[in-house]
Scaffold this active site. Structure first.
Site, PDB file in Angstrom:
ATOM      1  N   CYS A   1       3.441  -3.014   4.043  1.00 11.96           N
ATOM      2  CA  CYS A   1       2.615  -1.841   4.371  1.00 11.96           C
ATOM      3  C   CYS A   1       3.480  -0.951   5.263  1.00 11.96           C
ATOM      4  O   CYS A   1       4.697  -1.134   5.309  1.00 11.96           O
ATOM      5  CB  CYS A   1       1.283  -2.233   4.999  1.00 11.96           C
ATOM      6  SG  CYS A   1       1.407  -3.053   6.590  1.00 11.96           S
ATOM      7  N   GLY A   2       2.893   0.000   5.962  1.00 15.45           N
ATOM      8  CA  GLY A   2       3.721   0.908   6.754  1.00 15.45           C
ATOM      9  C   GLY A   2       4.470   0.191   7.864  1.00 15.45           C
ATOM     10  O   GLY A   2       5.678   0.338   8.017  1.00 15.45           O
TER      11      GLY A   2
ATOM     12  N   GLY B   1      -0.632  -4.750   9.195  1.00 14.54           N
ATOM     13  CA  GLY B   1      -1.858  -4.905   8.404  1.00 14.54           C
ATOM     14  C   GLY B   1      -1.660  -5.925   7.292  1.00 14.54           C
ATOM     15  O   GLY B   1      -2.546  -6.749   7.023  1.00 14.54           O
TER      16      GLY B   1
ATOM     17  N   ARG C   1       8.326 -33.293  12.792  1.00 18.58           N
ATOM     18  CA  ARG C   1       7.714 -32.465  13.845  1.00 18.58           C
ATOM     19  C   ARG C   1       7.146 -31.162  13.279  1.00 18.58           C
ATOM     20  O   ARG C   1       6.125 -30.662  13.734  1.00 18.58           O
ATOM     21  CB  ARG C   1       8.703 -32.202  14.985  1.00 18.58           C
ATOM     22  CG  ARG C   1       9.872 -31.319  14.630  1.00 18.58           C
ATOM     23  CD  ARG C   1      10.845 -31.248  15.822  1.00 18.58           C
ATOM     24  NE  ARG C   1      11.838 -30.193  15.676  1.00 18.58           N
ATOM     25  CZ  ARG C   1      12.899 -30.262  14.881  1.00 18.58           C
ATOM     26  NH1 ARG C   1      13.115 -31.333  14.116  1.00 18.58           N
ATOM     27  NH2 ARG C   1      13.769 -29.261  14.844  1.00 18.58           N
TER      28      ARG C   1
ATOM     29  N   GLY D   1       3.898  -3.324   8.401  1.00 18.90           N
ATOM     30  CA  GLY D   1       3.922  -4.758   8.098  1.00 18.90           C
ATOM     31  C   GLY D   1       2.840  -5.522   8.843  1.00 18.90           C
ATOM     32  O   GLY D   1       2.576  -6.690   8.544  1.00 18.90           O
TER      33      GLY D   1
ATOM     34  N   ASP E   1       0.863  -1.192   0.000  1.00 19.13           N
ATOM     35  CA  ASP E   1       0.000   0.000   0.000  1.00 19.13           C
ATOM     36  C   ASP E   1       0.899   1.242   0.000  1.00 19.13           C
ATOM     37  O   ASP E   1       2.115   1.141  -0.217  1.00 19.13           O
ATOM     38  CB  ASP E   1      -0.950  -0.030   1.212  1.00 19.13           C
ATOM     39  CG  ASP E   1      -0.224   0.231   2.537  1.00 19.13           C
ATOM     40  OD1 ASP E   1       1.030   0.208   2.562  1.00 19.13           O
ATOM     41  OD2 ASP E   1      -0.915   0.458   3.548  1.00 19.13           O
TER      42      ASP E   1
HETATM   43  C1  RB5 Z   1      -1.320   3.090   6.381  1.00 25.62           C
HETATM   44  O1  RB5 Z   1      -1.253   4.380   6.794  1.00 25.62           O
HETATM   45  C2  RB5 Z   1      -0.859   2.110   7.425  1.00 25.62           C
HETATM   46  O2  RB5 Z   1      -1.791   2.031   8.441  1.00 25.62           O
HETATM   47  C3  RB5 Z   1      -0.614   0.776   6.779  1.00 25.62           C
HETATM   48  O3  RB5 Z   1       0.338   0.924   5.776  1.00 25.62           O
HETATM   49  C4  RB5 Z   1      -0.069  -0.316   7.678  1.00 25.62           C
HETATM   50  O4  RB5 Z   1       0.989   0.156   8.463  1.00 25.62           O
HETATM   51  C5  RB5 Z   1      -1.014  -1.073   8.456  1.00 25.62           C
HETATM   52  O5  RB5 Z   1      -0.631  -1.982   9.208  1.00 25.62           O
END
Ligand code: RB5
Length: 150
Positions: free
Chosen positions: A66-67, A71, A134, A69, A8
């Site tokens: 993402c910002g 999300g 395992r 990681g 993103d």
């Molecule tokens: C976006 O602003 C941010 O919330 C997204 O990139 C991420 O960090 C979410 O976990």
């Protein structure tokens, strides 16, 4: 090895640097976007298509950014067949594959610098699941959850 990558806006810059780096390193890349920087975009719109491509074996492994990681890992792990983890250290980058058959590495574009990200990704891509009994047993217990009706 065919690799998928997605980010993103929070991971946009790191993705661009990783795409160039991985192409120069000879990897075949499938880029799931984002293709332009849009501060209003939502990570599931890019991470879920990547996760589905990994689950359906359209690509062998994935890189989700993402910002933070967080999300990216939350979203990717909702797709059955995906084993995604947010990685900050070299040991987990390869051990997550060797023991846990991780198939998506999640990175934080606002947290991890690009040189560290390159090394984490190379460690992830260079590792293989050991297939030890395992580890298979533990994974089967995780996979059983994917079949359970909630
Ligand atoms: C976006 O602003 C941010 O919330 C997204 O990139 C991420 O960090 C979410 O976990």
């Amino acid at each position: 090895m065919k690799i998928g990558i997605a980010a993103d806006h929070g991971g946009f810059e790191l993705k661009a640097i990783m795409v160039t780096f991985l192409e120069h390193a000879g990897y075949e890349l499938v880029d799931f976007g984002a293709f332009k920087l849009d501060e209003k975009d939502d990570y599931p719109d890019f991470i879920i298509p990547l996760a589905e491509a990994v689950a359906f074996k359209k690509v062998e492994r994935g890189i989700a950014i993402c910002g933070s990681g967080v999300g990216a890992s939350v979203a990717a792990n909702k797709v059955a067949g995906v084993r995604a983890a947010l990685i900050h250290d070299h040991f987990s980058a390869h051990q997550g594959i060797e023991d846990d058959d991780m198939n998506i590495i999640c990175l934080g574009g606002r947290v991890t610098g690009f040189m560290a990200a390159e090394e984490l990704i190379l460690s992830f891509l260079g590792a293989n699941f050991t297939g030890e009994e395992r580890h298979k047993r533990r994974l089967q217990k995780v996979q059983a959850l994917e079949k359970k009706e909630l």
